[in-house]
Motif scaffolding. Structure first.
Motif, PDB file in Angstrom:
ATOM      1  N   VAL A  75      44.221  23.833  40.166  1.00  0.00           N
ATOM      2  CA  VAL A  75      45.411  24.510  39.852  1.00  0.00           C
ATOM      3  C   VAL A  75      45.799  24.208  38.423  1.00  0.00           C
ATOM      4  O   VAL A  75      45.597  22.823  38.049  1.00  0.00           O
ATOM      5  N   ARG A  76      46.288  24.793  37.570  1.00  0.00           N
ATOM      6  CA  ARG A  76      46.730  24.754  36.339  1.00  0.00           C
ATOM      7  C   ARG A  76      48.181  24.746  36.460  1.00  0.00           C
ATOM      8  O   ARG A  76      48.750  25.898  36.900  1.00  0.00           O
ATOM      9  N   GLN A  77      48.883  23.888  36.228  1.00  0.00           N
ATOM     10  CA  GLN A  77      50.335  23.724  36.309  1.00  0.00           C
ATOM     11  C   GLN A  77      51.025  22.814  35.234  1.00  0.00           C
ATOM     12  O   GLN A  77      50.450  21.661  34.777  1.00  0.00           O
ATOM     13  N   TYR A  78      52.380  23.097  34.906  1.00  0.00           N
ATOM     14  CA  TYR A  78      53.041  22.141  33.884  1.00  0.00           C
ATOM     15  C   TYR A  78      53.662  21.058  34.870  1.00  0.00           C
ATOM     16  O   TYR A  78      54.229  21.332  35.805  1.00  0.00           O
ATOM     17  N   ARG A  79      53.317  19.811  34.090  1.00  0.00           N
ATOM     18  CA  ARG A  79      54.090  18.656  34.699  1.00  0.00           C
ATOM     19  C   ARG A  79      55.097  17.984  33.842  1.00  0.00           C
ATOM     20  O   ARG A  79      54.741  17.800  32.885  1.00  0.00           O
ATOM     21  N   TYR A  80      56.348  18.163  34.185  1.00  0.00           N
ATOM     22  CA  TYR A  80      57.461  17.919  33.371  1.00  0.00           C
ATOM     23  C   TYR A  80      57.437  16.534  33.030  1.00  0.00           C
ATOM     24  O   TYR A  80      57.743  16.211  31.964  1.00  0.00           O
ATOM     25  N   PRO A  81      57.241  15.479  33.817  1.00  0.00           N
ATOM     26  CA  PRO A  81      57.065  14.281  33.072  1.00  0.00           C
ATOM     27  C   PRO A  81      56.194  13.937  31.915  1.00  0.00           C
ATOM     28  O   PRO A  81      56.325  13.046  31.200  1.00  0.00           O
ATOM     29  N   LEU A  82      55.028  14.793  32.025  1.00  0.00           N
ATOM     30  CA  LEU A  82      54.141  14.756  31.061  1.00  0.00           C
ATOM     31  C   LEU A  82      54.414  15.463  29.933  1.00  0.00           C
ATOM     32  O   LEU A  82      53.934  15.504  28.676  1.00  0.00           O
ATOM     33  N   ASP A  83      55.484  16.720  30.225  1.00  0.00           N
ATOM     34  CA  ASP A  83      55.623  17.537  29.151  1.00  0.00           C
ATOM     35  C   ASP A  83      54.647  18.185  28.514  1.00  0.00           C
ATOM     36  O   ASP A  83      54.069  18.461  27.380  1.00  0.00           O
ATOM     37  N   LYS A  84      53.359  18.555  29.725  1.00  0.00           N
ATOM     38  CA  LYS A  84      52.324  19.438  29.416  1.00  0.00           C
ATOM     39  C   LYS A  84      51.777  20.119  30.402  1.00  0.00           C
ATOM     40  O   LYS A  84      51.896  19.722  31.675  1.00  0.00           O
ATOM     41  N   ILE A  85      50.675  20.948  30.394  1.00  0.00           N
ATOM     42  CA  ILE A  85      50.036  21.320  31.300  1.00  0.00           C
ATOM     43  C   ILE A  85      48.665  20.891  31.635  1.00  0.00           C
ATOM     44  O   ILE A  85      48.038  20.372  30.655  1.00  0.00           O
ATOM     45  N   ILE A  86      48.376  20.642  32.845  1.00  0.00           N
ATOM     46  CA  ILE A  86      47.033  20.008  33.239  1.00  0.00           C
ATOM     47  C   ILE A  86      46.350  20.767  34.416  1.00  0.00           C
ATOM     48  O   ILE A  86      47.160  21.514  34.970  1.00  0.00           O
ATOM     49  N   TYR A  87      45.251  20.455  34.749  1.00  0.00           N
ATOM     50  CA  TYR A  87      44.400  21.151  35.859  1.00  0.00           C
ATOM     51  C   TYR A  87      44.449  20.002  36.692  1.00  0.00           C
ATOM     52  O   TYR A  87      44.234  18.764  36.806  1.00  0.00           O
ATOM     53  N   GLU A  88      44.710  20.279  38.193  1.00  0.00           N
ATOM     54  CA  GLU A  88      44.741  19.308  39.258  1.00  0.00           C
ATOM     55  C   GLU A  88      43.839  20.024  40.392  1.00  0.00           C
ATOM     56  O   GLU A  88      43.827  21.093  40.799  1.00  0.00           O
ATOM     57  N   ILE A  89      43.495  19.120  41.131  1.00  0.00           N
ATOM     58  CA  ILE A  89      42.902  19.654  42.753  1.00  0.00           C
ATOM     59  C   ILE A  89      44.191  19.962  43.531  1.00  0.00           C
ATOM     60  O   ILE A  89      45.286  19.622  43.171  1.00  0.00           O
TER      61      ILE A  89
END
Length: 181
Positions: A62-76
């Motif tokens: 799943v591709r989603q924005y992660r606020y603490p990182l201020d970026k979009i990443i892919y995760e299971i």
């Protein structure tokens, strides 16, 4: 000194914050040598994550924005446990919510602490390759896209930090070891 020479004894605990996901405490402890120290502790309800492989042998991410990182990443696919919730049932729920797939069977792989230096979060990791198509059921505050990637693509995504969280990196390594037989 305590009997094992390692254990710290809690002197007192102060609640700093109680949120929807985490609970933060400031603890004063006595060290094994008798000295005193302060520990910042994040209590977490635990989580589940799923290594889901489609019939073509591709890993669902799943591709989603992660606020603490201020970026979009892919995760299971993953999510937190509800109080008293069975981890396997939660894994099935999160898989369907985030990807739209249910499954015929779910296999427990391992459980691990994410950051034991300051948190008690325990992730229960599952595997399935018996996916059944369905429809996503995202929470109202959840915005993500599900996609499938072959192993070579997933390895490249780890190297480029598009996959940058431990549970998902573990999933890619798990898939590599499984491919080697």
């Amino acid at each position: 000194m305590d009997s094992d020479g390692l254990t710290e004894k809690t002197i007192d605990t102060q609640e700093i914050f109680k949120g929807r996901v985490v609970h933060l405490f400031l603890d004063n402890v006595q060290l094994p040598n008798g000295a005193k120290a302060t520990r910042e502790v994040v209590k977490h309800p635990g989580a589940v994550a799923v290594i889901a492989v489609n019939p073509e042998g591709k890993l669902l991410l799943v591709r989603q924005y992660r606020y603490p990182l201020d970026k979009i990443i892919y995760e299971i696919p993953a999510g937190k446990l509800e109080p008293g919730e069975d981890p396997e049932k939660a894994a099935v729920r999160e898989l369907e919510e985030e990807t739209g797939y249910s499954c015929a069977k779910m296999e427990r792989i391992i459980s691990f602490y994410t950051t034991p230096g300051f948190s008690d979060e325990l992730i229960h990791l599952y595997y399935t390759d018996s996916l059944i198509s369905g429809q996503q059921h995202l929470d109202e505050d959840e915005f993500l896209e599900a996609s499938a990637f072959d192993l070579k693509e997933a390895v490249q995504m780890v190297q480029s930090m598009q996959i940058a969280d431990l549970k998902s990196m573990y999933a890619v390594q798990f898939m590599q070891l499984r491919a080697k037989g």
